[in-house]
Design a protein around this motif. Structure first.
Motif, PDB file in Angstrom:
ATOM      1  N   ILE A 126       1.882   0.423  -2.078  1.00 30.02           N
ATOM      2  CA  ILE A 126       2.483   1.437  -2.937  1.00 30.02           C
ATOM      3  C   ILE A 126       1.471   2.540  -3.239  1.00 30.02           C
ATOM      4  N   SER A 127       1.905   3.788  -3.076  1.00 29.85           N
ATOM      5  CA  SER A 127       1.058   4.937  -3.401  1.00 29.85           C
ATOM      6  C   SER A 127       1.878   5.978  -4.154  1.00 29.85           C
ATOM      7  N   CYS A 128       1.170   6.909  -4.783  1.00 30.26           N
ATOM      8  CA  CYS A 128       1.853   7.991  -5.494  1.00 30.26           C
ATOM      9  C   CYS A 128       1.979   9.243  -4.628  1.00 30.26           C
ATOM     10  N   ASP A 170       4.036   6.786   6.496  1.00 24.51           N
ATOM     11  CA  ASP A 170       3.126   6.118   7.424  1.00 24.51           C
ATOM     12  C   ASP A 170       1.885   5.598   6.712  1.00 24.51           C
ATOM     13  N   PHE A 171       1.379   6.371   5.765  1.00 19.56           N
ATOM     14  CA  PHE A 171       0.229   5.894   4.984  1.00 19.56           C
ATOM     15  C   PHE A 171       0.229   6.575   3.623  1.00 19.56           C
ATOM     16  N   ASP A 199      -7.242   5.013   4.322  1.00 17.85           N
ATOM     17  CA  ASP A 199      -5.824   5.031   3.970  1.00 17.85           C
ATOM     18  C   ASP A 199      -4.949   4.742   5.184  1.00 17.85           C
ATOM     19  N   MET A 200      -5.245   5.393   6.302  1.00 13.67           N
ATOM     20  CA  MET A 200      -4.492   5.169   7.525  1.00 13.67           C
ATOM     21  C   MET A 200      -4.744   3.780   8.093  1.00 13.67           C
ATOM     22  N   HIS A 201      -5.977   3.319   8.013  1.00 15.29           N
ATOM     23  CA  HIS A 201      -6.323   2.001   8.534  1.00 15.29           C
ATOM     24  C   HIS A 201      -5.561   0.912   7.778  1.00 15.29           C
TER      25      HIS A 201
END
Length: 272
Positions: A126-128, A170-171, A199-201
């Motif tokens: 979960i991200s903002c 995606d990220f 973040d992408m990893h």
């Protein structure tokens, strides 16, 4: 008057909430937002169980802060561990959930409650804020149709992160709320570089190995937003403003997509 002097007395001894089963990891490098971040965490409707503060090098004096917050743990590194360092420390988390937070993020008071509720209903990072990678594109510096690819932190009408509805990306960016056990999977795959793109990893490896999706939650007011201060991420320390940032990210995307087989959302013809 400092934030500490404005705090209510009970904030000095207000206990953390063991039942939330959440460890929050904050990092300090050159930004001086720690007091405001701690204030926002102790003002949450559901408070974390544990708070760790990791300071890399010694650019900001935060020694006095711990006198007012004896509940938090302080970890010091004399070298700059950059973005992946906090994910190394996350291997020692004992709670079910961990939330790793960028140093420019001030959450609204219902954000942890919202994340816990979402996590109880499914497996998500979960991200903002977050990104969808354009179809067959590896270079994210292009701003064509930005509203189709950037979520949470680009709405010009708001000073806080805004997202109309829960959105798969995606990220994620700015912070990552997830089950702590997934950090083992994160480190099973060597990153292309430890300098950037954690973040992408995280999202790529967890999707490939665990089929865990990344989501930006709906945020429509200052109480349920994941970040009240978009402007904090647009200062002179912002990594995305540095020369070569997007070129290095492009190399990471080639590694994740071409070498590891990660397939971004918009690259799937059957996306709904």
């Amino acid at each position: 008057m400092s934030i500490i002097k404005m705090l209510k007395p009970e904030f000095e001894t207000l206990p953390l909430n063991s039942s939330s089963n959440l460890t929050v990891i904050l990092t300090i490098w050159k930004r001086n937002n720690l007091l405001e971040q701690l204030d926002s965490l102790f003002s949450q409707t559901v408070k974390p169980s544990v708070i760790w503060v990791i300071q890399c090098e010694n650019h900001v004096n935060i020694s006095q802060i711990f006198k007012y917050y004896p509940e938090i743990s302080y970890l010091k590194s004399s070298v700059d561990l950059k973005y992946f360092g906090r994910f190394s420390f996350a291997q020692y988390v004992k709670t079910k959930y961990v939330w790793i937070v960028d140093d420019d993020v001030i959450p609204g008071k219902k954000w942890i409650e919202k994340c816990l509720h979402t996590s109880s209903r499914g497996d998500y990072i979960i991200s903002c804020a977050g990104r969808r990678i354009p179809n067959n594109c590896y270079f994210l510096g292009t701003r064509n149709e930005i509203e189709k690819h950037y979520f949470g932190d680009i709405t010009p009408s708001f000073t806080f992160h805004f997202c109309k509805e829960n959105t798969l990306v995606d990220f994620g960016c700015n912070g990552w709320f997830f089950q702590a056990e997934w950090i083992k999977t994160f480190w099973q795959v060597p990153p292309l570089t430890l300098d950037m793109s954690e973040d992408m990893h995280l999202s790529a490896v967890c999707k490939l190995k665990l089929d865990v999706k990344t989501i930006v939650l709906s945020q429509n007011n200052e109480e349920n937003t994941g970040n009240l201060k978009i402007a904090y991420g647009r200062d002179e320390f912002a990594s995305w403003t540095k020369r070569g940032f997007y070129e290095k990210r492009e190399e990471v995307l080639h590694y994740l997509i071409d070498n590891l087989g990660w397939k971004p959302i918009l690259w799937n013809n059957n996306y709904k």
